[in-house]
Design an enzyme around this catalytic site. Structure first.
Site, PDB file in Angstrom:
ATOM      1  CG  ASP A  62     -82.875  -4.654 -34.005  1.00 43.69           C
ATOM      2  OD1 ASP A  62     -81.958  -5.081 -34.736  1.00 43.69           O
ATOM      3  OD2 ASP A  62     -83.718  -5.383 -33.464  1.00 43.69           O
ATOM      4  CG  LEU A  63     -78.523  -4.627 -29.719  1.00 39.65           C
ATOM      5  CD1 LEU A  63     -78.119  -5.473 -28.521  1.00 39.65           C
ATOM      6  CD2 LEU A  63     -77.672  -3.370 -29.820  1.00 39.65           C
ATOM      7  CG  ASP A 104     -82.272  -7.487 -30.805  1.00 41.19           C
ATOM      8  OD1 ASP A 104     -83.491  -7.732 -30.951  1.00 41.19           O
ATOM      9  OD2 ASP A 104     -81.488  -7.392 -31.760  1.00 41.19           O
TER      10      ASP A 104
END
Length: 467
Positions: free
Chosen positions: A327-328, A370
């Protein structure tokens, strides 16, 4: 036996539409009627003494010889069919009625030219087969292979080329290229490309013979000069325009293509173009169903399919595999500050960098938003997964040029190992997801006023997600 008929009988025989042939025990013509010239292109004088088998198309010689032996063994035939090569290089279909004269040691036969009937039958069968191939072929390559086989039953097609034209960027590609082993030279490829490009540009078929090169473009003349081959190329026209071309090449010693062959291939090519477009559409729809439209990565559905297959294979081989859930951090702030176009560009760059961090056998998928998942197949040690995670962190954290801004974004990564953290797909995904959120909760990143994400001075060690 005196093979010269009585004068009244000779006149009657010469008026027959079918040809009468007398062949000796060694397979040589000793008498042929006048109709042979119309059917085979040779005068009776030219045919007498000629070996029958030499005139038969090479692919039909074995069964022709077998049929001749059966006739000479006392089994007459009324409907044997084979193909002969005319003097002018054209192929004719012949239906024979023949019997053996034991007393005279001669084979007497009547030959009927059934070329037009066979071509009509072959055309109908080919159109049906091409339509069927469009539905049964698994992919475009399989379709091209089937089309090659189908057209090969109509015309000599040992050398067969399919060119596809991408009008959006004016690019010509050859997804199917079957030529002589010694014809893969740059010169040969240049000739085929130029030939197909000309056919696509003009939307008109081309029949090229060694004696008819004067009207060709200089590049075609220079490449073709001296090889003695005969070429036939037709455009693949559809209601959407010209999508490509088909090209065939005969060997210098083989059959030569004719104007009728050109008309036949052009007629068939319309069905071929429709079949290709149908398969292209199917491939696009299938790709859309399995791949993410923004990044081109496998989507959630395809990941689940590959994960199940990987688990089955790993269980069978008693190996190990791993999932990385990524995950960003603070990605929402990119969209809020720079807009969704910048966010999309960032996701595309992250996808490209992720693919650079893994092997060809591994899978990088976008789960949505994301979130990404990396499926690592056939790892030897658990440490291999953590090493890949470290590499991903290092690569993704490098500055990215987005919308004239230099952005640095950090990922949170959770790792699940098979069989340590589960032996089913959902168990592994859940564990990796939870490990990712644990890391995200225990690390802090912020968005700076300069439009970049910076790593804080202290971060939680990624090893905490490997438990």
């Amino acid at each position: 036996m005196d093979t010269k008929p009585y004068p009244p009988l000779a006149r009657f025989i010469d008026q027959l539409l079918d040809a009468i042939c007398v062949v000796d025990g060694e397979g040589r013509f000793i008498f042929v009627s006048a109709a042979c010239e119309r059917i085979f292109g040779y005068t009776p004088k030219e045919m007498v003494g000629k070996a029958m088998l030499e005139m038969v198309v090479p692919e039909d010689r074995a069964r022709t010889l077998q049929a001749a032996n059966e006739i000479m063994s006392g089994h007459p035939t009324r409907d044997f069919e084979n193909r002969y090569m005319r003097k002018d290089g054209q192929v004719v279909h012949i239906m024979w009625s023949a019997r053996w004269s034991e007393a005279d040691q001669l084979r007497i036969a009547v030959a009927r030219d059934i070329t037009e009937r066979k071509q009509a039958q072959s055309m109908q069968a080919a159109l049906y087969a091409i339509s069927e191939a469009a539905h049964t072929a698994e992919d475009l390559l399989s379709l091209f292979q089937l089309i090659h086989q189908i057209i090969g039953q109509l015309l000599p097609a040992t050398n067969f080329f399919v060119a596809i034209h991408d009008e959006s960027n004016d690019k010509l590609s050859f997804p199917y290229y079957k030529g002589d082993h010694d014809e893969a030279s740059e010169q040969q490829q240049t000739f085929v490309s130029t030939l197909c490009a000309e056919v696509i540009r003009s939307r008109q078929p081309l029949l090229l013979r060694p004696e008819s090169l004067a009207g060709l473009p200089e590049q075609l003349r220079s490449v073709h000069a001296g090889n003695g081959a005969c070429w036939l190329a037709v455009p693949l026209n559809s209601h959407n325009g010209t999508i490509g071309a088909l090209a065939l090449k005969s060997n210098p010693t083989g059959a030569r293509y004719t104007e009728k062959d050109k008309e036949l291939l052009q007629f068939v090519s319309t069905q071929v173009a429709t079949a290709i477009e149908r398969k292209q559409l199917h491939a696009r729809l299938e790709h859309m169903a399995q791949y993410d439209g923004l990044t081109g990565l496998p989507n959630r559905g395809l990941l689940h399919d590959r994960l199940k297959m990987s688990l089955a294979r790993t269980r069978r081989e008693q190996g190990q595999m791993s999932l990385l859930y990524l995950d960003l951090n603070n990605f929402k702030q990119v969209n809020d500050s720079l807009g969704h176009a910048a966010g999309d560009a960032l996701l595309q760059e992250v996808a490209n960098r992720l693919k650079q961090c893994v092997r060809d056998l591994d899978t990088v998928a976008r789960m949505g938003g994301d979130e990404f998942v990396v499926l690592l197949e056939n790892i030897q040690l658990p440490e291999h997964a953590s090493n890949v995670a470290k590499k991903i962190r290092s690569v993704i954290s490098q500055p990215m040029k987005i919308e004239d801004c230099s952005l640095c974004i950090l990922p949170s990564i959770g790792i699940a190992l098979y069989p340590d953290h589960g032996d089913e797909a959902q168990q592994l995904l859940r564990h990796a997801d939870q490990a990712m959120y644990f890391e995200k909760k225990n690390s802090e990143n912020y968005f700076s006023n300069q439009g970049s994400f910076r790593q804080p001075r202290s971060t939680v060690s990624s090893n905490r997600t490997f438990d």
